[in-house]
Each structure stands twice: as structure tokens, then as C-alpha cells.
Design a protein around this motif. Sequence first.
Motif, PDB file in Angstrom:
ATOM      1  N   GLY A   1       9.816  -9.063   9.294  1.00  0.00           N
ATOM      2  CA  GLY A   1      10.780  -8.405  10.162  1.00  0.00           C
ATOM      3  C   GLY A   1      10.384  -8.608  11.608  1.00  0.00           C
ATOM      4  N   ASP A   2      11.362  -8.757  12.498  1.00  0.00           N
ATOM      5  CA  ASP A   2      11.028  -9.061  13.886  1.00  0.00           C
ATOM      6  C   ASP A   2      10.482  -7.857  14.644  1.00  0.00           C
ATOM      7  OD1 ASP A   2      13.402  -7.618  14.214  1.00  0.00           O
ATOM      8  OD2 ASP A   2      14.300  -9.046  15.626  1.00  0.00           O
ATOM      9  N   GLU A   3      10.541  -6.653  14.051  1.00  0.00           N
ATOM     10  CA  GLU A   3       9.915  -5.488  14.662  1.00  0.00           C
ATOM     11  C   GLU A   3       8.664  -5.049  13.899  1.00  0.00           C
ATOM     12  OE1 GLU A   3      12.654  -2.371  15.683  1.00  0.00           O
ATOM     13  OE2 GLU A   3      13.986  -3.744  16.750  1.00  0.00           O
ATOM     14  N   ASP A   4       8.198  -5.915  13.013  1.00  0.00           N
ATOM     15  CA  ASP A   4       6.924  -5.699  12.321  1.00  0.00           C
ATOM     16  C   ASP A   4       5.889  -6.531  13.082  1.00  0.00           C
ATOM     17  OD1 ASP A   4       5.091  -4.864  10.494  1.00  0.00           O
ATOM     18  OD2 ASP A   4       5.859  -6.048   8.822  1.00  0.00           O
ATOM     19  N   ASP A   5       5.526  -6.031  14.255  1.00  0.00           N
ATOM     20  CA  ASP A   5       4.841  -6.836  15.268  1.00  0.00           C
ATOM     21  C   ASP A   5       3.570  -7.518  14.780  1.00  0.00           C
ATOM     22  OD1 ASP A   5       6.354  -6.234  17.965  1.00  0.00           O
ATOM     23  OD2 ASP A   5       6.216  -4.344  16.876  1.00  0.00           O
ATOM     24  N   HIS A   6       2.780  -6.848  13.973  1.00  0.00           N
ATOM     25  CA  HIS A   6       1.492  -7.406  13.595  1.00  0.00           C
ATOM     26  C   HIS A   6       1.570  -8.322  12.373  1.00  0.00           C
ATOM     27  CE1 HIS A   6      -0.549  -5.211  16.706  1.00  0.00           C
ATOM     28  NE2 HIS A   6       0.106  -4.119  16.332  1.00  0.00           N
TER      29      HIS A   6
ATOM     30  N   PHE B   1       0.826  -1.213   0.000  1.00  0.00           N
ATOM     31  CA  PHE B   1       0.000   0.000   0.000  1.00  0.00           C
ATOM     32  C   PHE B   1       0.857   1.259   0.000  1.00  0.00           C
ATOM     33  CE2 PHE B   1      -1.884   3.528   2.308  1.00  0.00           C
ATOM     34  CZ  PHE B   1      -3.034   3.750   1.562  1.00  0.00           C
ATOM     35  N   GLY B   2       1.884   1.281   0.842  1.00  0.00           N
ATOM     36  CA  GLY B   2       2.696   2.483   0.991  1.00  0.00           C
ATOM     37  C   GLY B   2       3.704   2.706  -0.118  1.00  0.00           C
TER      38      GLY B   2
ATOM     39  N   LEU C   1       6.026   7.500   9.139  1.00  0.00           N
ATOM     40  CA  LEU C   1       6.712   7.329  10.425  1.00  0.00           C
ATOM     41  C   LEU C   1       5.959   6.364  11.331  1.00  0.00           C
ATOM     42  CD1 LEU C   1       7.822  11.009  11.083  1.00  0.00           C
ATOM     43  CD2 LEU C   1       9.315   9.036  10.653  1.00  0.00           C
ATOM     44  N   GLY C   2       5.293   5.387  10.730  1.00  0.00           N
ATOM     45  CA  GLY C   2       4.611   4.361  11.503  1.00  0.00           C
ATOM     46  C   GLY C   2       5.585   3.524  12.310  1.00  0.00           C
ATOM     47  N   ALA C   3       5.046   2.752  13.257  1.00  0.00           N
ATOM     48  CA  ALA C   3       5.877   1.979  14.193  1.00  0.00           C
ATOM     49  C   ALA C   3       6.778   0.974  13.498  1.00  0.00           C
ATOM     50  CB  ALA C   3       4.973   1.260  15.200  1.00  0.00           C
ATOM     51  N   SER C   4       6.387   0.509  12.309  1.00  0.00           N
ATOM     52  CA  SER C   4       7.207  -0.470  11.595  1.00  0.00           C
ATOM     53  C   SER C   4       7.914   0.146  10.393  1.00  0.00           C
ATOM     54  CB  SER C   4       6.341  -1.651  11.142  1.00  0.00           C
ATOM     55  OG  SER C   4       5.304  -1.210  10.283  1.00  0.00           O
TER      56      SER C   4
END
Length: 292
Positions: A220-225, A28-29, A157-160
Motif C-alpha cells: 500500500g502506498d501509505e504503508d511507508d516502511h 502478526f496482527g 490504530l497504528g499509522a498504517s
Amino acid sequence: MRVTTKDGVGLHVEEAGQGTPILFIHEFGGNHESWEPQMRFFARRHRCVTYAARGYAPSGIPGSIENYSQSIAVDDALAVLDALGIEKAHVVGLSMGGFTTVHLGLNAPERALSLTVAGAGYGCEKEFEAYFRNVSLEVADNFEKQGAREFSKIYALGASRVQFQNKDPRGWQEFADRLATHSDTGAALTMRGVQARRPSFYDLEQGLRAMQVPTLVIVGDEDDHCLQPGIFLKKVIPACGLAVLPKTGHTLNLEEPAWFNALLAEFLAQVEAGRWAPRDPRALPGQIMRTK
């Protein structure tokens, strides 16, 4: 190249290279330009194809939500393959494109040599399903009211996404600049028609368990969802492998292009050698150690 879909929308398509085809489907982005590191790398030995999804210039931007859905996204991917005379391709998708990749594997497995599902899972977790749909509608409203040029400053600037900014400020800025050029209407309708209405992977379990297409899931391990949905896909798709990139967010192919390309190249090589098989039935998930 311009491809016309069955409902008359024109899709902008680009290709490079020769060999076994790879179809890249963007998030999407992003847009078709988001796959440039992969188009350049894999065109050395593959016929690489990417396209701008409907709602993303220079593709057509329909003005009705009825022209946007998950099933339509799959139809568009198949329309691109059909127009290029490609019977089968390795299909690689990121996030929104990853969902399209999964649904293509479910609905047209005969067209896929393999599936690579990267950074896909937003909205799948049942405890966050309602939140995801509500925030998707809010994001759509923001694109519509503020416009992409302004709202992209928040969305980028989203969390992931900040992992990418921290590692590669220039690369992240290119991503943010592309995001700012999105169609206000196309972004809003894509978010409402595709993102907010697509089914969770967990609701597709029966079909996923029957899907025999070789599959690679990358998160990615910081792409929590996306982590838990990625593990779910690994558990239910018979011929599925899972790669987790450390200290990495959502924009995998741009944030870690060398890792991404190496993982994808090895996967494609194993698939083409006939060595990416379903899980060995002796590898029982419930077993810790064998005693007899």
C-alpha cells in the motif's frame, strides 16, 4: 484439522475448495480468519489452505522464546504442506506471513509454485533497523503486561492501520476484535522471537537474486516502511512484479479485498500459463531512452 510440527506444536489448519493449492500465511496482527475473503473467493477454483501460526489460538502456544523464529515459521509452513500431502503450492503471505513466504522461497523453492509477498518490509530499512527492533520489544512487553484486550486498542490504530478504519469501519472493527483475542504470551513471544530477530531483506540480496520462483509483491502506498523494501524485492528477484495500491495501508487483503483478489488471480493465472517470466534482459534498468 490439527497438524503437529517437528518440535511437537499443534497447528490449527483449515482448507476449502479443490484445484491447484494456495497456502495463505497470516500477519502478526491477524490470524487464520484474516484470510476469509480470499478463502471464499479462491476456493472456487483452488484448494485453499490457511493455518493459525504457533502462538495463535487455537494452535499451540509454546512458552519459550526458543520455540519462535523465522526459520521455525518456515518449518511450520512446510509441515502444513507435508501433512496435507501437498508437494507444491502458491504461497501467499501478508506482513509477518510475507517474510515467511520470502524465506520459504529462499530455503525450499521446490515447494513453491509462486510467491505473493504482501505488506512486508518492517525492519528492513537499515536506517530504521535498530528502531524497529527496539519498538518490537516494547510492543512485546505491552502485550505481556497490559494484555491483548487492552493493548490491541493502541496497536489497531497504528499509522498504517487507520486507512482501513477510515474506509471500512466494520471491517476494521472485526480486525481489532480479533486482535483483542490474541494470546498475551503468544503475541509477546512471536514479537520477540520472530519479528525482532528476523534478518532484513537487504541482508538476503545474494539469495534473492538467485531465487527463480515467480513472485508478486503488493504494498500500500501509505504503508511507508514497506514501500522501499517492496521496490528492493522488485529490483533483485528475477521474476518479480510489483503492485502498489493507492491510498492503502498495511492490512491489504482486508482493506482492499477486490483489488487484492483481482491482482492475485491474474498473477496465478499467468504463472500457471507459464507467462510470468524473469525480466527481459533488454529492459536495462539504467537506460532512459535507446539511441542506437
